[in-house]
Design a protein around this motif. Structure first.
Motif, PDB file in Angstrom:
ATOM      1  N   TYR A  58       0.876  -1.162   0.246  1.00 21.48           N
ATOM      2  CA  TYR A  58       0.033   0.061   0.108  1.00 21.48           C
ATOM      3  C   TYR A  58       0.807   1.276   0.006  1.00 21.48           C
ATOM      4  O   TYR A  58       0.564   2.057  -0.850  1.00 21.48           O
ATOM      5  N   LEU A  61       2.799   1.430  -3.375  1.00 24.08           N
ATOM      6  CA  LEU A  61       1.768   1.915  -4.434  1.00 24.08           C
ATOM      7  C   LEU A  61       1.595   3.290  -4.239  1.00 24.08           C
ATOM      8  O   LEU A  61       1.384   3.972  -5.475  1.00 24.08           O
ATOM      9  N   SER A  62       1.405   3.769  -3.016  1.00 21.49           N
ATOM     10  CA  SER A  62       0.994   5.295  -2.963  1.00 21.49           C
ATOM     11  C   SER A  62       2.076   5.951  -3.438  1.00 21.49           C
ATOM     12  O   SER A  62       1.695   7.195  -3.986  1.00 21.49           O
ATOM     13  N   ASN A  63       3.365   5.814  -3.188  1.00 22.00           N
ATOM     14  CA  ASN A  63       4.421   6.465  -3.523  1.00 22.00           C
ATOM     15  C   ASN A  63       4.930   6.535  -4.952  1.00 22.00           C
ATOM     16  O   ASN A  63       5.184   7.464  -5.609  1.00 22.00           O
ATOM     17  N   TYR A  64       4.926   5.397  -5.520  1.00 22.00           N
ATOM     18  CA  TYR A  64       5.254   5.105  -6.908  1.00 22.00           C
ATOM     19  C   TYR A  64       4.253   4.831  -7.760  1.00 22.00           C
ATOM     20  O   TYR A  64       4.803   4.733  -8.964  1.00 22.00           O
ATOM     21  N   ALA A  65       2.955   4.598  -7.559  1.00 24.76           N
ATOM     22  CA  ALA A  65       2.060   4.040  -8.635  1.00 24.76           C
ATOM     23  C   ALA A  65       0.905   5.210  -8.469  1.00 24.76           C
ATOM     24  O   ALA A  65      -0.181   4.595  -8.073  1.00 24.76           O
ATOM     25  N   GLY A  66       1.034   6.560  -8.418  1.00 24.28           N
ATOM     26  CA  GLY A  66       0.343   7.511  -8.200  1.00 24.28           C
ATOM     27  C   GLY A  66      -0.977   7.480  -9.163  1.00 24.28           C
ATOM     28  O   GLY A  66      -2.159   7.456  -8.790  1.00 24.28           O
ATOM     29  N   GLY A  67      -0.592   7.076 -10.659  1.00 24.85           N
ATOM     30  CA  GLY A  67      -1.761   6.898 -11.513  1.00 24.85           C
ATOM     31  C   GLY A  67      -2.493   5.654 -11.161  1.00 24.85           C
ATOM     32  O   GLY A  67      -3.801   6.080 -11.228  1.00 24.85           O
ATOM     33  N   PHE A  68      -2.086   5.006 -10.827  1.00 24.27           N
ATOM     34  CA  PHE A  68      -2.917   3.564 -10.418  1.00 24.27           C
ATOM     35  C   PHE A  68      -3.671   3.819  -9.242  1.00 24.27           C
ATOM     36  O   PHE A  68      -4.965   3.661  -9.134  1.00 24.27           O
ATOM     37  N   MET A  69      -2.989   4.345  -8.280  1.00 27.77           N
ATOM     38  CA  MET A  69      -3.837   4.731  -7.221  1.00 27.77           C
ATOM     39  C   MET A  69      -4.765   5.737  -7.039  1.00 27.77           C
ATOM     40  O   MET A  69      -5.847   5.789  -6.404  1.00 27.77           O
ATOM     41  N   THR A  71      -6.582   6.049  -9.448  1.00 27.12           N
ATOM     42  CA  THR A  71      -7.851   5.764 -10.792  1.00 27.12           C
ATOM     43  C   THR A  71      -9.088   5.569  -9.711  1.00 27.12           C
ATOM     44  O   THR A  71      -9.237   4.997  -8.678  1.00 27.12           O
TER      45      THR A  71
END
Length: 121
Positions: A58, A61-69, A71
């Motif tokens: 979590y 993903l919050s730090n490195y997958a901002g686009g996905f998170m 969505t």
């Protein structure tokens, strides 16, 4: 120094006698206590590791997958919000699973050891 106070009354302590240090060591080295420890560890360690990994996922993903998170799932609710709420849900589920496991597996074994130690004291 003399006093007019009456002598102390007999103790009314109804607590069971405490086992000796040797008794505690003997129980700690017993197979029954080892089984209790294994039952606890086989439940607690895997769930702890799984939850820490889930939490780190979590955070990563919050730090490195901002686009996905970011969505959107529904209206103004995004994936990050759903994952955040899932953290709370998993925390409560783990606590509930542990309480069931402890009541069914750990508590009877611990109570048997405790009763035997109190009877021997």
């Amino acid at each position: 120094m003399a006093t007019d106070a009456p002598p102390p009354e007999a103790s009314t302590d109804t607590r069971p006698a405490q086992p000796t240090t040797e008794a505690f060591v003997a129980v700690q080295e017993s197979g029954e206590f080892g089984e209790l420890r294994r039952a606890y560890r086989s439940f607690a360690f895997p769930l702890t590791i799984a939850f820490v990994l889930w939490y780190l996922l979590y955070v990563l993903l919050s730090n490195y997958a901002g686009g996905f998170m970011g969505t959107k799932v529904y209206s103004n609710i995004n994936v990050a919000f759903v994952f955040g709420l899932a953290q709370f849900v998993t925390t409560f589920l783990i606590a509930w699973f542990y309480s069931r496991h402890a009541a069914a597996e750990l508590d009877p074994k611990a109570e048997a050891i405790k009763s035997r130690m109190e009877a021997d004291a």
